[in-house]
Each structure stands twice: as C-alpha cells, then as structure tokens.
Motif scaffolding. Structure first.
Motif, mmCIF file in Angstrom:
data_model
loop_
_atom_site.group_PDB
_atom_site.id
_atom_site.type_symbol
_atom_site.label_atom_id
_atom_site.label_comp_id
_atom_site.label_asym_id
_atom_site.label_seq_id
_atom_site.Cartn_x
_atom_site.Cartn_y
_atom_site.Cartn_z
ATOM 1 N N ILE A 258 0.904 -6.806 -8.136
ATOM 2 C CA ILE A 258 0.097 -7.746 -7.349
ATOM 3 C C ILE A 258 0.796 -8.074 -6.033
ATOM 4 O O ILE A 258 0.176 -8.090 -4.961
ATOM 5 C CB ILE A 258 -0.176 -9.030 -8.156
ATOM 6 C CG1 ILE A 258 -1.093 -8.733 -9.346
ATOM 7 C CG2 ILE A 258 -0.814 -10.102 -7.255
ATOM 8 C CD1 ILE A 258 -1.272 -9.917 -10.279
ATOM 9 N N ALA A 259 2.108 -8.329 -6.105
ATOM 10 C CA ALA A 259 2.861 -8.673 -4.897
ATOM 11 C C ALA A 259 2.855 -7.528 -3.898
ATOM 12 O O ALA A 259 2.723 -7.743 -2.684
ATOM 13 C CB ALA A 259 4.293 -9.045 -5.273
ATOM 14 N N ALA A 260 2.989 -6.290 -4.397
ATOM 15 C CA ALA A 260 2.973 -5.123 -3.507
ATOM 16 C C ALA A 260 1.630 -4.999 -2.803
ATOM 17 O O ALA A 260 1.560 -4.707 -1.598
ATOM 18 C CB ALA A 260 3.279 -3.864 -4.296
ATOM 19 N N LYS A 261 0.545 -5.215 -3.529
ATOM 20 C CA LYS A 261 -0.795 -5.144 -2.934
ATOM 21 C C LYS A 261 -1.000 -6.251 -1.907
ATOM 22 O O LYS A 261 -1.589 -6.035 -0.842
ATOM 23 C CB LYS A 261 -1.854 -5.222 -4.026
ATOM 24 C CG LYS A 261 -1.948 -3.997 -4.908
ATOM 25 C CD LYS A 261 -3.056 -4.140 -5.941
ATOM 26 C CE LYS A 261 -3.175 -2.889 -6.805
ATOM 27 N NZ LYS A 261 -4.244 -3.024 -7.827
ATOM 28 N N MET A 262 -0.494 -7.439 -2.219
ATOM 29 C CA MET A 262 -0.643 -8.561 -1.293
ATOM 30 C C MET A 262 0.139 -8.328 -0.011
ATOM 31 O O MET A 262 -0.338 -8.648 1.083
ATOM 32 C CB MET A 262 -0.196 -9.857 -1.971
ATOM 33 C CG MET A 262 -1.123 -10.339 -3.065
ATOM 34 S SD MET A 262 -0.485 -11.770 -3.978
ATOM 35 C CE MET A 262 -0.417 -13.000 -2.692
ATOM 36 N N ARG A 263 1.345 -7.748 -0.116
ATOM 37 C CA ARG A 263 2.132 -7.462 1.085
ATOM 38 C C ARG A 263 1.446 -6.416 1.953
ATOM 39 O O ARG A 263 1.419 -6.527 3.185
ATOM 40 C CB ARG A 263 3.542 -6.994 0.702
ATOM 41 C CG ARG A 263 4.435 -8.100 0.177
ATOM 42 C CD ARG A 263 5.903 -7.697 0.196
ATOM 43 N NE ARG A 263 6.162 -6.536 -0.638
ATOM 44 C CZ ARG A 263 6.428 -6.593 -1.938
ATOM 45 N NH1 ARG A 263 6.454 -7.767 -2.543
ATOM 46 N NH2 ARG A 263 6.678 -5.489 -2.627
#
Length: 241
Positions: free
Chosen positions: A152-157
């Motif tokens: 999720i964090a990778a997609k948000m970044r």
C-alpha cells in the motif's frame, strides 16, 4: 550553546550517504547543542513501528546515544512518517510533539511545525492528509500484515509522485496567508518549518510587526539546519562529510 533544528532527511536504505551524514551529525555537531528538534520526514516512509528494517534500528540507536549524552531530541511528524509511534520514540529516546509547538528559546518565542499544513493551495493534498490522519483509518492500516502495508505504501508513494509532477511549484509551496494566520494564532514573530525543500529566510509582517519564516532544506546532497542562539536564528547548509 545553541538549539538545532533539522527536517526532511528522507532516510531510506537506497541513500546510504544521507544516513552516513546524519550519523556523523549526531556524533559531532549535535553533541554540542542544548537540544535537537527534528521537524518531520526523518524517514522516506514509515509503515509502523514494527517494521524490522535494520536502518530503523540503526537510527534509533544513534539518536538514543545522543539523548544519553545529555542532548534531548524532539520530533514533529512529517507527511512521510506521520505513523511513527510511541514504540520507536521509546527506543530512540525522542519526545513526540504536537504538529504545532511554540518554544521559548533564549527569550525568543518560536513556532515550529513540519510545514505541510501551510500548503493550503494544494486542496488535493490537504484532503488526502485529512483522510490519512483519521485515527480509525490509521488503526486499521497498522493492523494489516506488514507485507500488505508495504504494498500500500509503495502504491501511495508512486501516486503521490505522479500527482506532484503535474502540480505547479506555487501550489506546492506555503500559502502566505496561512503563514501569517499561524504566527498570529500563536502570537509569535518567528516560524521554523520544513516540508517544501526550499531553504530560505523570509521576512514578513504578522501581528502588525516584522516577522520571519525560516525554511529548512532537504538533505539531498548536503545537510541543512537552523541554529538558534541567544543572538541569532541562522539557516546553515553543511556538507555530509
């Protein structure tokens, strides 16, 4: 003696030079300070205090060594590491502060913050910020398995990077009226913040008097700190080495 402020190091494993520079700073310049304030985005991303990334343990130990040497360290959350919690704070010895804090240093009142809340022209970001700062959403995210949070964090970044590429520099900078409102809300004449990665010292009028806004630089190719003494407030760039 002086009180030091830094922000926007964006530490991550892919940038070992920045990490090395920060570790040298902690064992060198910072050891001579009254206190160190980190105004957010110490890390490039933070998905929970349970993340076992070795870099996090290394940084926690280094900050704890500074604190144990007699230099207290304070932390205001940034937009990248707003989930940094009490567990990491205990491990590092840092004291967590609210998103806006007024300090009385050497007879001078200074407002400190990360700075993202001043970027009110970026309506999309402010809406996103309000959502991810909702307590129940944070609890839900932190309850997810670590590998899910990483995805999720990778997609948000990636989404953030894409969105920012189409925004004007003016939209992503602070709103002048928001700056004056913050100074007047707290009845102070000096503000120190980071977030925008545009180091500078700005003169303005607030509370019908001269005021100053000092913006910390990001640690991309060199360090950046604000040094507050009884006589001055200085923005100082310095080499990692």
């Amino acid at each position: 003696m002086a009180t030091l402020f830094i922000a926007d190091l964006h530490l991550h494993t892919e940038e070992p030079a920045i990490t090395a520079g920060f570790l040298r700073f902690l064992t060198g310049t910072a050891r001579q300070a009254h206190a160190l304030y980190i105004l957010g985005d110490l890390f490039e991303a933070w998905i929970g205090d349970d993340d076992p990334t070795p870099l996090h343990r290394e940084i926690a130990a280094a900050i704890k060594a500074l604190v144990d040497s007699g230099v207290p360290c304070y932390f205001i959350h940034g937009n990248r590491d707003f989930l940094l919690g009490k567990r990491f704070a205990r491990e590092s010895g840092m004291q967590l502060l609210p998103e806006e804090k007024v300090l009385d240093l050497y007879g001078r009142k200074i407002l400190i913050m990360h700075g993202d809340t001043l970027c009110t022209d970026d309506a999309g970001y402010q809406a996103f910020r309000a959502k991810v700062h909702t307590p129940w959403i944070q609890r839900l995210f932190l309850a997810l398995p670590l590998f899910v949070r990483q995805r999720i964090a990778a997609k948000m970044r990636a989404s953030s990077k894409a969105a920012n590429s189409s925004k004007s520099l003016a939209i992503m900078d602070v709103n002048p009226q928001a700056v004056v409102a913050a100074l007047e809300r707290h009845q102070v004449q000096c503000l120190i913040h980071g977030h925008t990665h545009r180091p500078d010292v700005h003169e303005l009028i607030a509370n019908s008097k001269p005021a100053m806004r000092v913006v910390l630089g990001a640690w991309h190719t060199q360090g950046s700190m604000v040094k507050v003494t009884a006589d001055n407030v200085e923005l100082i760039p310095f080499p990692f080495g």
